[in-house]
Scaffold this active site. Structure first.
Site, PDB file in Angstrom:
ATOM      1  N   THR B  13     -33.849 -53.963  -0.128  1.00 41.61           N
ATOM      2  CA  THR B  13     -33.190 -55.035   0.620  1.00 41.61           C
ATOM      3  C   THR B  13     -33.763 -56.402   0.268  1.00 41.61           C
ATOM      4  OG1 THR B  13     -32.853 -53.463   2.401  1.00 41.61           O
ATOM      5  CG2 THR B  13     -32.542 -55.785   2.934  1.00 41.61           C
ATOM      6  N   VAL B  14     -35.074 -56.562   0.435  1.00 43.81           N
ATOM      7  CA  VAL B  14     -35.668 -57.884   0.199  1.00 43.81           C
ATOM      8  C   VAL B  14     -35.589 -58.248  -1.279  1.00 43.81           C
ATOM      9  CG1 VAL B  14     -37.755 -59.285   0.385  1.00 43.81           C
ATOM     10  CG2 VAL B  14     -37.160 -57.693   2.221  1.00 43.81           C
ATOM     11  N   GLU B 129     -46.588 -65.320   2.379  1.00 48.22           N
ATOM     12  CA  GLU B 129     -45.826 -65.923   3.488  1.00 48.22           C
ATOM     13  C   GLU B 129     -44.820 -64.940   4.069  1.00 48.22           C
ATOM     14  OE1 GLU B 129     -45.273 -67.995   6.185  1.00 48.22           O
ATOM     15  OE2 GLU B 129     -45.864 -69.628   4.832  1.00 48.22           O
ATOM     16  N   GLY B 134     -41.182 -63.264   8.619  1.00 46.81           N
ATOM     17  CA  GLY B 134     -40.039 -63.469   7.721  1.00 46.81           C
ATOM     18  C   GLY B 134     -39.981 -64.855   7.130  1.00 46.81           C
ATOM     19  N   ILE B 136     -40.090 -67.783   8.555  1.00 46.16           N
ATOM     20  CA  ILE B 136     -40.800 -68.874   9.243  1.00 46.16           C
ATOM     21  C   ILE B 136     -42.029 -69.279   8.437  1.00 46.16           C
ATOM     22  CG2 ILE B 136     -42.003 -69.502  11.358  1.00 46.16           C
ATOM     23  CD1 ILE B 136     -40.365 -67.313  12.795  1.00 46.16           C
ATOM     24  N   GLY B 187     -29.248 -50.650  12.467  1.00 49.60           N
ATOM     25  CA  GLY B 187     -30.138 -50.958  11.344  1.00 49.60           C
ATOM     26  C   GLY B 187     -31.292 -51.873  11.712  1.00 49.60           C
ATOM     27  N   ASP B 201     -47.060 -52.762  13.237  1.00 46.10           N
ATOM     28  CA  ASP B 201     -46.582 -53.840  12.366  1.00 46.10           C
ATOM     29  C   ASP B 201     -47.008 -55.208  12.906  1.00 46.10           C
ATOM     30  OD1 ASP B 201     -44.559 -54.901  10.250  1.00 46.10           O
ATOM     31  OD2 ASP B 201     -43.880 -55.809  12.130  1.00 46.10           O
ATOM     32  N   LYS B 205     -49.711 -58.192  11.375  1.00 48.90           N
ATOM     33  CA  LYS B 205     -49.390 -59.616  11.221  1.00 48.90           C
ATOM     34  C   LYS B 205     -50.375 -60.513  11.973  1.00 48.90           C
ATOM     35  CE  LYS B 205     -44.509 -58.486  10.498  1.00 48.90           C
ATOM     36  NZ  LYS B 205     -43.233 -58.185  11.187  1.00 48.90           N
ATOM     37  N   GLY B 302     -35.103 -59.414   7.519  1.00 46.04           N
ATOM     38  CA  GLY B 302     -33.793 -59.469   6.879  1.00 46.04           C
ATOM     39  C   GLY B 302     -33.915 -59.891   5.440  1.00 46.04           C
TER      40      GLY B 302
END
Lengths: 435, 435
Positions: B13-14, B129, B134, B136, B187, B201, B205, B302
């Site tokens: 995806t990314v 980053e 994501g 930000i 999803g 997760d 972070k 995303g």
């Protein structure tokens, strides 16, 4: 490499904040840079003032030349503000090979191109994070981390004075004049508040942000600017009834071949985050094609927050110097030869939703006449409030339109004025519903 | 200097987002960099998958060596995720002199020190980053523009899955399990959602952000981590009655000689901006001694938003290379030899406000007994809700405490458990009232 030496022009509020930041966080700053920086010279135009900070003898001077023509100084921080003599000092410092950090939004918005051209010729940096939204790192976000995005819009609450006044008017139901008085007493508004309350300061800032986001020059004279001095508690109250807040919003939008850059009181829905930015705080909402909507919020002014932005720029230039970087990031985010002048859309061409408050004679059929004229110009009404009449002579009719062209709104309002049913000038406030 | 060549490990995806960003905004990217960058090689472990993008023949490969050992590649983007083989590939790429961009929060939080040591020895960059929040730009804000500040706290909503679930539970009054089901169908949650919903997760972070802000190493095993799977609609409802939202909050606090780094469901007052961060969005609230409280909000995950962060790092490294910069910004924001290991405060030592929901037998005197035990351990009650009994056997008693030490809360709860008035385990949710 020897210690990086900084010269400071201006020892007022922000200048004092910069000195405090240098002094209080010297250890942390050195741990992050791996290098010493020194505030070597400070120009204080009022040599007798007590700034509440202790400095080595010889640091403070009244002679600008000791900074801008001092071969030992690497970076000049300009905090005098205004066009002159700030501009001449900056140009001379650039000619002498100094890097520049400035908080001067008026100068950068109006004379930025001349300064940037001079800097590019000399191969020095000009950084101005502190010029927009105080401590919020919006300029570096645009120029650096978000730089793979095409930006479609930028919306900002960029003036703490206006936002304090509108917030207070909203909270207390007060009118503009007494709240301005209070803001002046609290130090949130200047003795002459014109630049702030008439939107000029905000316009300087959105001109800069639009140029950075869209890769264009912005002719400041083309920026439509309307302040908050005509906003009444009645309109704030009607906005509330409709689920909106009134903010002085800076708007930049990119349509590829043209842009919008404008500042005016704007109704935004309560559900959007910008509606919740209160008091002297600032916020900027950027939309990039990959990052999506992104909001940055924080202190938009004040000694310490502005000092943080100034120091961030000083440390960025220091990192360039000690790492051997030359012209690492273009001053306006785009390479100078890639910046083109996109035309700014005329206000008559913009599409917006509109809040219209008519003050009409109290007689049957008035609404039908207004609606008829609006319909004739393809303006459709989204909602309406007609409060019960308390005054025998006049009654307000409040309408919220769907999206309409400003030229059509102007034509319809001109026609409605001729109908002999309007007893006071109509209040128009643009609405930004599509965040 | 020739075109900067990029190799991409991972075409999920990314990775697809990164390719789209490269392709769609190639012109703008070049206008900003003044230099060409080229996505020269992409490793797709599933060579048969259609990623929906068109690429030159020879760009996609299944052989990792064509990226990490390819002398033409300058920057390696690692998007495989997980510990291995990602770590080995990154270390080999570093050994081969490549700069690294990664979105791998687990790897950086757990094995970051080893990777960073290797990179520092080779004089290459490691940027991540995209690993936190994501799109930000929080890591670059901490390392660069806000770097003159001492940070006292960092509060984050850093996991879109959890925030989507809690938002939906709040809006619909639903319980955890059905909303998780829905999130999986949309999803927004993985088939095995453990890492997200149990807070792991988020802990990765906040470990990274705390290290960056406070100039310390963070031993990930010491980060207290509690997820949202035990949150009930009843607690969300009581929180609402008291004016709070429940969020999975990541908390980092700096006390100079020790820090707090913890992740747990947290009640925050409705009036604070973090309470209004809904759905899959993320937000981070940093407090620096000069900049004051600063909030950054945007898409936390995303394809596109994460690609924006990856590309921001790629462009930063490209700017370093073309401007001649060597090791311009330390990987963790502080020079490596200045980072010290500050101890993480034990949970028993933290001070917080607490929401306590007791499920008690329905008989007189129960509240007095609970209050008595709390009082004995110096815990004072700020507010109380005792709904009318609908069930003959048990009744909830909900208390909000003033600030108390977690050890005292534990002792009081242990004592209350022995009183024979408690019929189900007590629910404890920490409250963050002092933003």
């Amino acid at each position: 490499m020897s210690t990086i030496k900084i010269g400071l022009l201006g020892f007022g509020t922000v200048g004092t904040g910069v000195v405090r930041n240098f002094q209080r966080n010297a250890v942390t700053i050195e741990k992050r840079l791996g290098h010493k920086i020194e505030l070597a010279k400070i120009v204080d135009r009022d040599a007798t003032a007590d700034r509440g900070v202790t400095l080595e003898p010889g640091v403070v001077t009244t002679d600008v030349e000791e900074v801008i023509s001092n071969p030992e100084i690497d970076i000049v921080i300009e905090l005098f503000g205004g066009y002159e003599p700030a501009k001449s000092f900056i140009l001379k410092a650039i000619a002498n090979g100094k890097h520049i950090v400035t908080a001067n939004k008026a100068l950068m918005a109006v004379h930025g191109q001349e300064i940037i051209a001079a800097a590019n010729q000399q191969g020095v940096s000009v950084m101005f994070e502190a010029a927009v939204a105080g401590g919020i790192p919006i300029i570096s976000a645009i120029k650096e981390n978000l730089c793979s995005n095409e930006f479609s819009s930028i919306l900002g609450i960029l003036n703490g004075t206006c936002n304090f006044i509108l917030t207070k008017m909203t909270e207390d139901g007060s009118d503009f004049a007494p709240v301005l008085d209070e803001a002046q007493k609290l130090g949130y508004a200047e003795a002459d508040p014109t630049f702030d309350v008439e939107g000029v300061d905000t316009a300087h800032k959105i001109a800069l942000l639009s140029a950075l986001c869209f890769g264009t020059t912005v002719d400041f004279d083309q920026v439509y600017t309307e302040g908050i001095s005509k906003i009444t508690s009645m309109d704030i109250n009607f906005a509330e009834q409709m689920g909106y807040k009134i903010k002085l919003l800076a708007i930049g939008k990119n349509y590829g071949d043209q842009i919008e850059v404008r500042v005016h009181p704007t109704m935004i829905p309560n559900s959007y985050q910008l509606a919740e930015v209160n008091g002297v705080f600032n916020a900027v909402r950027l939309t990039g094609d990959f990052v999506g909507p992104t909001l940055l919020y924080g202190s938009g002014a004040g000694m310490d927050a502005t000092a943080s932005a100034v120091m961030g720029d000083v440390m960025a230039i220091t990192r360039d110097k000690i790492s051997g970087a030359q012209s690492r990031v273009p001053i306006m985010g785009y390479c100078a030869d890639q910046i083109k002048a996109l035309p700014i859309k005329a206000m008559s061409e913009i599409i917006s939703h509109y809040y219209l408050r008519f003050t009409t004679v109290d007689q049957p059929g008035v609404l039908a006449k207004i609606a008829g004229s609006l319909g004739k110009y393809n303006i459709s009404i989204q909602s309406m409030i007609q409060p019960e009449s308390r005054n025998v002579d006049t009654v307000p009719i409040v309408l919220m339109t769907h999206a309409a062209k400003e030229a059509d709104i102007s034509s319809a309002l001109a026609e409605i004025e001729t109908l002999n049913i309007i007893s006071q000038p109509t209040c128009l406030i643009r609405v930004e519903p599509d965040l």
